[in-house]
Design a protein around this motif. Structure first.
Motif, PDB file in Angstrom:
ATOM      1  N   ARG A  60       0.809  -1.229   0.000  1.00 15.73           N
ATOM      2  CA  ARG A  60       0.000   0.000   0.000  1.00 15.73           C
ATOM      3  C   ARG A  60       0.840   1.275   0.000  1.00 15.73           C
ATOM      4  N   ALA A  81      -9.158   2.455  -7.424  1.00 16.44           N
ATOM      5  CA  ALA A  81      -8.888   2.963  -6.080  1.00 16.44           C
ATOM      6  C   ALA A  81      -7.459   3.499  -5.990  1.00 16.44           C
ATOM      7  N   THR A  82      -6.546   2.827  -6.677  1.00 20.63           N
ATOM      8  CA  THR A  82      -5.145   3.253  -6.686  1.00 20.63           C
ATOM      9  C   THR A  82      -4.994   4.603  -7.391  1.00 20.63           C
ATOM     10  N   ALA A 122      -6.099   7.115  -4.743  1.00 19.29           N
ATOM     11  CA  ALA A 122      -5.195   7.235  -3.588  1.00 19.29           C
ATOM     12  C   ALA A 122      -3.789   7.658  -3.993  1.00 19.29           C
ATOM     13  N   HIS A 139      -1.467   5.591  -4.433  1.00 24.91           N
ATOM     14  CA  HIS A 139      -0.668   4.415  -4.082  1.00 24.91           C
ATOM     15  C   HIS A 139      -1.622   3.232  -4.092  1.00 24.91           C
ATOM     16  N   ALA A 180      -4.290   0.678  -3.405  1.00 25.00           N
ATOM     17  CA  ALA A 180      -5.398   0.770  -2.461  1.00 25.00           C
ATOM     18  C   ALA A 180      -6.565  -0.053  -2.961  1.00 25.00           C
ATOM     19  N   THR A 181      -7.428  -0.458  -2.027  1.00 18.08           N
ATOM     20  CA  THR A 181      -8.686  -1.096  -2.398  1.00 18.08           C
ATOM     21  C   THR A 181      -9.780  -0.040  -2.294  1.00 18.08           C
ATOM     22  N   ASP A 237     -10.420   1.102   1.200  1.00 18.95           N
ATOM     23  CA  ASP A 237      -9.421   2.004   1.785  1.00 18.95           C
ATOM     24  C   ASP A 237      -9.831   3.463   1.616  1.00 18.95           C
ATOM     25  N   LEU A 238     -10.530   3.752   0.517  1.00 18.18           N
ATOM     26  CA  LEU A 238     -10.852   5.157   0.222  1.00 18.18           C
ATOM     27  C   LEU A 238     -11.848   5.723   1.220  1.00 18.18           C
TER      28      LEU A 238
END
Ligand code: SF4
Lengths: 473, 197
Positions: A341, A458-459, A462, A464, A466-467, A470-471
């Motif tokens: 992550r 998601a990446t 973010a 970096h 991420a799922t 995570d957001l």
């Protein structure tokens, strides 16, 4: 050569047996090919050889060509900047015209990545043999077809004879039992399988993906899984046809119609592996233990869960694996122990024959809706075909992509193999929904991490890995 | 295809496993419509590194490539085989070849020699130690030998493939012997199978 023409048979054996034109002890079986897909990169030398030998194309009506590998994804109405690619595309069109083969060139309504358009046109059906001068032909196995990649000499062979001499492959069952946890996708299933069996684990085998987790997948998901069976070294990947398959096919342009539909379905229902049939190899995975995965190295078996960290090469078992891992980390510019992550990416590529179907675009758009991608990050969404693009636009997905900061492109292979202008610069790091993280695959010196569409989106937000969950944290 | 019988010469040790066809010939090279001239693109990206083994003068002129485990994975591009042949290789040795690469090689007369992992290791070490080491690969006998290093090993080929290589048979010609069977097969295919038209 007919190893199992009596007794319980596997799906692969049934399709094989139904296509043997000629068998002689001690020789490969001569197999009839039901569908031959052609693209610009692996065909020009085959057509040349056909001409040189004074041969013709035996079954243009079982052959279909499209332009996908080279095509640019912007400004497709202008002349190509890359003259070498332009020439190759022209040669495809002129070869198809000369030999009477239907061709979908750049800009055509049916154009797209060869493995996207076969299924969407309803040309890919259960029980067929399908080949293409492209290793990801395994994608079509999702319908219960025996579909595999071939080289240019074999392309020439199929053009001339509509057959191929083939050794009967071994069979391998990959059983994925249980239900996938939320947020875990078809892409994660196949990355987990490759991580388990290795890049050569399927060598010489046709894999049949089985079990509750596979049955629960949509056709799009099954195609994603079969698509990457070649990354485990397998000759082909297959899923037994069922109601999901029939529902997907019904009313597609080339699907059987009227009374033929009933006949076809009856035949298709006879194809699944018989009770009591044995496989040469069996692998089991528990779907409930799977997670979103991210590759860290330069082959698709170098993969860890997103919760994990970049591995330490010295912790690996074999000397060859240790050397390969050390070289991969050096190329990827990664340090052992770094949590996945925390790895920052420069670019996100949503596309390729693995993950550019409508469902993939929807999954990414669901994450991006109402969000912006990280400032300074480059993100491109490349639909697999013009039909996918049109449908996505009809659903308003293109607006979600562009509002979030993604570029919305024309269909093609694009950054999956960087034969067109969509490339990574040396050292550029990319989260990609494609299928190969080989050195230089997405551009010389480029660093590729394979992920699912949801993780890619998601990446992008973010910045970096991420799922989607995570957001919200 | 011309017959492949005995190959004698020096070898280059490519001590890497899982060498994929994207490395053997990068995709930029695939835009060409010709079948020749790919030797210049062989391992193009790795050759930028001065220390890459093909840049080592000791191995210039070698006609056998000894590679690590699982050679030729990934893309089906036959261009990889054309590049190896065009560069001057006649045989590749590994302890495992990817299926499509193996097929493509046989069809083009590039001999894939599959040996055990121990023999592969021994050959890599022996040619690394002595670039002048001479190897002999005999298709009829199915042997690979480097007498000066005391290495003698066998490799397997199915009999049909061996005959094809030894005789240089044209694969399409072989299939067309069965043209009547193809006609018969076509006549009994169900009508509902799709056509592209
Ligand atoms: S999208 Fe990528 S893997 Fe698929 S056919 Fe195109 S280049 Fe090959």
């Amino acid at each position: 050569m007919s190893r199992s023409s009596s007794g319980p048979r596997t799906l692969a054996d049934k399709v094989w047996d139904a296509h043997v034109v000629h068998a002689t002890e001690g020789e490969p079986d001569l197999l009839f090919i039901d569908l031959h897909l052609v693209h610009e990169v692996t065909s020009p030398q085959a057509f040349d050889a056909i001409r040189l030998a004074g041969r013709s194309v035996r079954r243009p009506d079982l052959t279909l060509a499209t332009a996908d590998h080279n095509v640019p994804t912007i400004d497709i109405n202008k002349p190509l900047v890359d003259r070498v690619s332009a020439k190759q595309l022209e040669v495809l069109s002129s070869n198809c015209a000369e030999f009477g083969i239907i061709c979908y060139p750049m800009g055509h309504d049916n154009q797209g990545i060869v493995h996207i358009i076969g299924p969407e046109q309803g040309l890919t059906q259960p029980g067929m043999t399908i080949v293409c001068g492209d290793s990801h032909t395994s994608t079509h196995g999702a319908f219960g077809a025996l579909a595999f990649g071939i080289g240019t000499s074999e392309v020439e062979h199929v053009l001339a004879t509509q057959t191929l001499p083939e050794q009967r492959p071994e069979t391998m069952a990959v059983n994925i039992e249980g239900e996938l946890p939320p947020g875990v996708t078809a892409k994660d299933i196949v990355l987990a399988v490759i991580g388990k069996i290795g890049t050569g684990g399927g060598m010489g085998h046709v894999i049949e993906f089985r079990g509750a987790a596979i049955r629960a997948l949509s056709m799009e998901g099954r195609m994603t899984v079969c698509n990457m069976s070649i990354e485990g070294g397998a000759r082909a990947g297959m899923v037994a046809p069922d109601q999901t398959t029939f529902d997907y096919l019904e009313r597609r342009p080339h699907a059987p119609k009227g009374a033929d539909w009933g006949d076809a379905v009856e035949y298709w229902r006879s194809l699944p592996t018989d009770e009591g049939a044995t496989f040469d190899k069996e692998v089991h995975l528990d779907a409930t233990t799977l997670m979103p995965y991210v590759t860290w190295g330069t082959n698709p078996a170098q993969v860890v869960p997103i919760d994990g960290a970049v591995p330490d090469p010295s912790s690996l078992a074999g000397a060859e694996d240790r050397d390969a891992a050390a070289r991969a980390l050096d190329y990827m510019g990664l340090t052992s122990g770094t949590p996945i992550r925390e790895i920052v990416v420069d670019t996100v590529f949503l596309g390729s024959c693995t993950n550019s179907r409508i469902e993939d675009l929807r999954a990414a758009a669901a994450v991006l809706d109402g969000r912006r991608i990280r400032f300074g990050l480059r993100a491109i969404a490349v639909p697999g075909s013009r039909r996918v693009k049109d449908q996505a636009e009809a659903e308003g997905l293109d607006k979600i992509f562009t509002t979030s900061g993604f570029e919305w492109r024309e269909p093609g292979c694009s950054m999956c193999l960087a034969m067109n202008p969509d490339k990574l610069a040396p050292g550029e790091r990319c989260a990609s929904t494609s299928n190969r993280n080989f050195e230089g695959r997405q551009g010389r010196g480029g660093r590729t991490h394979l992920v699912s569409p949801a993780v890619a989106a998601a990446t992008a937000v973010a910045g970096h890995f991420a799922t989607p969950e995570d957001l919200d944290r | 295809m011309k017959p492949v019988t005995v190959i004698t010469g020096r070898a280059v040790p490519l001590d890497r496993s899982d060498v994929d066809t994207d490395q053997i010939i990068p995709s930029d090279w695939l835009k060409r419509v010709e079948r020749t001239g790919f030797g210049a693109g062989l391992f193009a990206e790795w050759r930028d590194d001065r220390d890459f083994i093909l840049n080592n003068q000791d191995f210039v002129g070698a006609n056998i490539l000894v590679a690590g485990h699982n050679f030729g994975t990934g893309s089906s591009r036959e261009h990889a085989v054309w590049a190896l042949l065009d560069y001057g290789f006649e045989a590749v040795v590994s302890s495992q070849f990817a299926d499509i690469f193996h097929n493509n090689s046989i069809l083009q007369g590039l001999l894939p020699v599959t040996v055990s992992q121990q023999v592969d290791r021994a050959l890599l070490d022996a040619v690394q130690a002595d670039p002048t080491l001479e190897l002999t690969i005999d298709v009829a006998r199915g042997t690979i030998e480097a007498p000066a290093a005391g290495i003698t090993a066998t490799f397997s080929l199915d009999e049909f493939t061996r005959e094809r290589l030894l005789n240089g048979w044209d694969e399409i010609g072989l299939s067309l012997r069965h043209e009547a069977d193809i006609d018969k097969f076509e006549a009994r295919r169900p009508d509902w199978l799709p056509t592209t038209v």
